[in-house]
Write an enzyme that holds these catalytic residues in place. Sequence first.
Site, PDB file in Angstrom:
ATOM      1  N   THR A 261      45.945  19.446  58.006  1.00  0.00           N
ATOM      2  CA  THR A 261      45.866  20.010  59.361  1.00  0.00           C
ATOM      3  C   THR A 261      46.566  19.034  60.308  1.00  0.00           C
ATOM      4  OG1 THR A 261      43.614  19.110  59.527  1.00  0.00           O
ATOM      5  CG2 THR A 261      43.836  21.453  59.018  1.00  0.00           C
TER       6      THR A 261
ATOM      7  N   LYS B  50      42.374  16.022  52.344  1.00  0.00           N
ATOM      8  CA  LYS B  50      42.848  16.110  53.718  1.00  0.00           C
ATOM      9  C   LYS B  50      41.718  15.698  54.634  1.00  0.00           C
ATOM     10  CE  LYS B  50      42.119  18.728  56.585  1.00  0.00           C
ATOM     11  NZ  LYS B  50      41.142  18.799  57.737  1.00  0.00           N
TER      12      LYS B  50
ATOM     13  N   THR C 195      35.170  15.145  57.708  1.00  0.00           N
ATOM     14  CA  THR C 195      35.821  16.445  57.870  1.00  0.00           C
ATOM     15  C   THR C 195      36.925  16.519  56.875  1.00  0.00           C
ATOM     16  OG1 THR C 195      37.020  17.944  59.174  1.00  0.00           O
ATOM     17  CG2 THR C 195      37.493  15.751  59.603  1.00  0.00           C
TER      18      THR C 195
ATOM     19  N   GLU D 211      42.926  10.855  63.529  1.00  0.00           N
ATOM     20  CA  GLU D 211      43.777  11.393  64.590  1.00  0.00           C
ATOM     21  C   GLU D 211      44.129  10.323  65.619  1.00  0.00           C
ATOM     22  OE1 GLU D 211      42.476  16.078  64.464  1.00  0.00           O
ATOM     23  OE2 GLU D 211      41.420  14.734  65.829  1.00  0.00           O
TER      24      GLU D 211
ATOM     25  N   ASN E 247      43.207  16.148  70.589  1.00  0.00           N
ATOM     26  CA  ASN E 247      42.046  17.035  70.668  1.00  0.00           C
ATOM     27  C   ASN E 247      41.924  17.752  72.003  1.00  0.00           C
ATOM     28  OD1 ASN E 247      40.297  16.856  68.111  1.00  0.00           O
ATOM     29  ND2 ASN E 247      40.985  14.768  68.449  1.00  0.00           N
TER      30      ASN E 247
ATOM     31  N   THR F 175      45.678  25.026  71.126  1.00  0.00           N
ATOM     32  CA  THR F 175      46.824  25.625  71.804  1.00  0.00           C
ATOM     33  C   THR F 175      48.119  24.868  71.565  1.00  0.00           C
ATOM     34  OG1 THR F 175      46.243  24.367  73.787  1.00  0.00           O
ATOM     35  CG2 THR F 175      45.409  26.608  73.610  1.00  0.00           C
TER      36      THR F 175
END
EC number: 2.3.1.35
Length: 411
Positions: free
Chosen positions: A157, A183, A194, A280, A406, A411
């Site tokens: 992702t 992942k 996650t 991230e 985040n 979007t």
Amino acid sequence: MENIQLTPVEGGICAPQGFSAAGVHCGIRHNHSKPDLAVIKADVRCTGAACYTTNKVYGAPITVDREHLADGYAQAIVVNSGNANTCAPNGIQLAKDVCALTAQALGVAEADVLPASTGVIGQAMSIEPFEAGVPDAVSKLDSSPAGSLAAATAIMTTDTHPKQAAVEFTLGGKVCRLGAIAKGSGMIHPNMATMLLFMTTDAALSHEVLQKALSEVVPATFNQISVDGDTSTNDTVLLLASGLAGNASVAADSEDYTVFVAALTKVAEQLCRELAGDGEGATKLLECTVTHAPTLEVARAVSKSVIHSSLLKAAMFGADANWGRVLCAIGYTPGDFSIDRTAVRLRSKAGEVFVCENAAYHPYSEEEAAKVLKEDEIDILVDLGCGDAEAKAWGCDLTYDYVKINGDYRT
């Protein structure tokens, strides 16, 4: 485990005998350059084991996984990225329909297909992308390292790179292998991160022994990762054993069981480091090792508290040796233990600085500390001085990019 011979090999989930994999773009993601569907197939029906998220809200595929793995067997895994199939209308039926499509394309029983999903929560997903994507993926199944890489890429992702590992070892005189792909980048926090993580082995183990081994390794590895404090809805670890290596089935608590757990632990720890380091927006991998703790539970809890501290993570991003934040995180860790003899060292390939002794300042050079902390892998060494237990945890620094990623994830 120190005398056990474990040899890293190439090939990820395709390294063990009897496994092939593929990854394709099927249309779940709008970006056609990003593959979004993976299929993993075993040549034979395998024994299986699994661990899942502890979140009370969990993805529809987990419900179906539990049903399909209730008998302890499976033969294929189908995974999509881009949509978590969580809190989505008709999610369980969709997961079942995807299993049916995959079973038909592979010529296996529907109940032997395990689904998994990752991506945005709460959005509807239709069967149409799978109707074209599953046959496409099945037609591209590859037992070479390329197949594992394609699948590892398809399940990403916000990951910046695919993650895979494999080792070779010996059980009962037979050469065996264990491989994995994973992942995970954001929404990572114990228990379970996650992540989607799929493991294969050609060793022979019963479902019960396989589950015992996985349940033993997960608390010391995957439950010790934290990126941002959010426990995902879709965390899934699946482990399939084909038995094609030809070893006698491993008995619980035997010498071969110890070897298998060592192999499982080695692969798991490698992927823990990759998952945490690819958090991230991260620029640094943090590994906290706690030694001389009174109990294993305390050692694990303290190491997790340290790498989970937002203040410490921010300090590591800025190469600031703010050791007081380490002590603060240790201090609010639940458990009955003394901090009076606590010592802290910060280490990287640039060197090591001793910053805290007996829970108080230890003289050190700020310049030397900054040099150590500018590296992309930082070890935080905590000695509690009150026992013999030890544990590790993995995390990453907290950067400006984490908020950017985040702030507009959907979007």
